[in-house]
Scaffold this motif. Sequence first.
Motif, mmCIF file in Angstrom:
data_model
loop_
_atom_site.group_PDB
_atom_site.id
_atom_site.type_symbol
_atom_site.label_atom_id
_atom_site.label_comp_id
_atom_site.label_asym_id
_atom_site.label_seq_id
_atom_site.Cartn_x
_atom_site.Cartn_y
_atom_site.Cartn_z
ATOM 1 N N ALA A 44 47.395 50.633 23.949
ATOM 2 C CA ALA A 44 45.942 50.826 23.966
ATOM 3 C C ALA A 44 45.196 49.523 24.243
ATOM 4 O O ALA A 44 44.035 49.552 24.656
ATOM 5 N N SER A 45 45.846 48.384 24.036
ATOM 6 C CA SER A 45 45.186 47.099 24.271
ATOM 7 C C SER A 45 45.247 46.675 25.737
ATOM 8 O O SER A 45 44.661 45.664 26.113
ATOM 9 N N LEU A 46 45.955 47.452 26.554
ATOM 10 C CA LEU A 46 46.123 47.108 27.966
ATOM 11 C C LEU A 46 45.206 47.955 28.842
ATOM 12 O O LEU A 46 44.951 49.122 28.545
ATOM 13 N N ALA A 47 44.724 47.357 29.914
ATOM 14 C CA ALA A 47 43.834 48.055 30.842
ATOM 15 C C ALA A 47 44.400 47.956 32.247
ATOM 16 O O ALA A 47 44.784 46.864 32.684
ATOM 17 N N PRO A 48 44.446 49.075 32.970
ATOM 18 C CA PRO A 48 44.892 48.986 34.359
ATOM 19 C C PRO A 48 43.877 48.225 35.204
ATOM 20 O O PRO A 48 42.682 48.240 34.909
ATOM 21 N N ASP A 49 44.356 47.556 36.204
ATOM 22 C CA ASP A 49 43.473 46.825 37.124
ATOM 23 C C ASP A 49 42.826 47.829 38.068
ATOM 24 O O ASP A 49 43.520 48.519 38.812
ATOM 25 N N LEU B 291 55.906 44.671 31.606
ATOM 26 C CA LEU B 291 54.674 44.719 32.384
ATOM 27 C C LEU B 291 54.164 43.294 32.528
ATOM 28 O O LEU B 291 54.417 42.452 31.663
ATOM 29 N N VAL B 292 53.461 43.028 33.588
ATOM 30 C CA VAL B 292 52.839 41.722 33.777
ATOM 31 C C VAL B 292 51.356 41.903 33.459
ATOM 32 O O VAL B 292 50.681 42.731 34.060
ATOM 33 N N VAL B 293 50.879 41.138 32.467
ATOM 34 C CA VAL B 293 49.523 41.325 31.945
ATOM 35 C C VAL B 293 48.800 39.991 31.892
ATOM 36 O O VAL B 293 49.371 38.976 31.474
ATOM 37 N N GLN B 294 47.547 39.991 32.298
ATOM 38 C CA GLN B 294 46.716 38.793 32.173
ATOM 39 C C GLN B 294 46.335 38.658 30.702
ATOM 40 O O GLN B 294 45.686 39.540 30.135
ATOM 41 N N LYS B 295 46.763 37.586 30.083
ATOM 42 C CA LYS B 295 46.589 37.397 28.648
ATOM 43 C C LYS B 295 45.118 37.441 28.222
ATOM 44 O O LYS B 295 44.772 38.064 27.222
ATOM 45 N N SER B 296 44.250 36.805 28.970
ATOM 46 C CA SER B 296 42.850 36.682 28.550
ATOM 47 C C SER B 296 42.087 38.003 28.589
ATOM 48 O O SER B 296 41.128 38.183 27.851
ATOM 49 N N THR B 297 42.534 38.952 29.439
ATOM 50 C CA THR B 297 41.787 40.202 29.590
ATOM 51 C C THR B 297 42.565 41.447 29.176
ATOM 52 O O THR B 297 41.968 42.500 28.988
ATOM 53 N N GLY B 298 43.879 41.327 29.071
ATOM 54 C CA GLY B 298 44.702 42.496 28.807
ATOM 55 C C GLY B 298 44.850 43.388 30.031
ATOM 56 O O GLY B 298 45.350 44.498 29.950
ATOM 57 N N ARG B 299 44.454 42.879 31.181
ATOM 58 C CA ARG B 299 44.525 43.647 32.425
ATOM 59 C C ARG B 299 45.938 43.584 32.994
ATOM 60 O O ARG B 299 46.523 42.520 33.122
ATOM 61 N N VAL B 300 46.467 44.766 33.343
ATOM 62 C CA VAL B 300 47.814 44.851 33.909
ATOM 63 C C VAL B 300 47.785 44.376 35.355
ATOM 64 O O VAL B 300 46.975 44.828 36.158
#
Length: 71
Positions: free
Chosen positions: A15-20, A48-57
């Motif tokens: 739930a903390s991850l957001a698709p780009d 998964l590869v996720v941008q740490k600062s945004t949680g964006r996948v």
Amino acid sequence: MQPAPNLTIRRVPLASLAPDPANPRAHDERNLDTIRASLRRFGQAEPLVVQKSTGRVIGGHGRLQAMKALG
């Protein structure tokens, strides 16, 4: 397989991850069925590869979608 020196592998709630929204690849239901079957059989073998600062996948949108569907 060892992660690159500047990468960190950690577990986070889905739930903390957001698709780009700019992700160019769309997965049809047949592809998602295949990903879900693979996850059920083998588990998550590739992170998964996720941008740490945004949680964006950044990489793994299909896996994220399949994992969310599997709960």
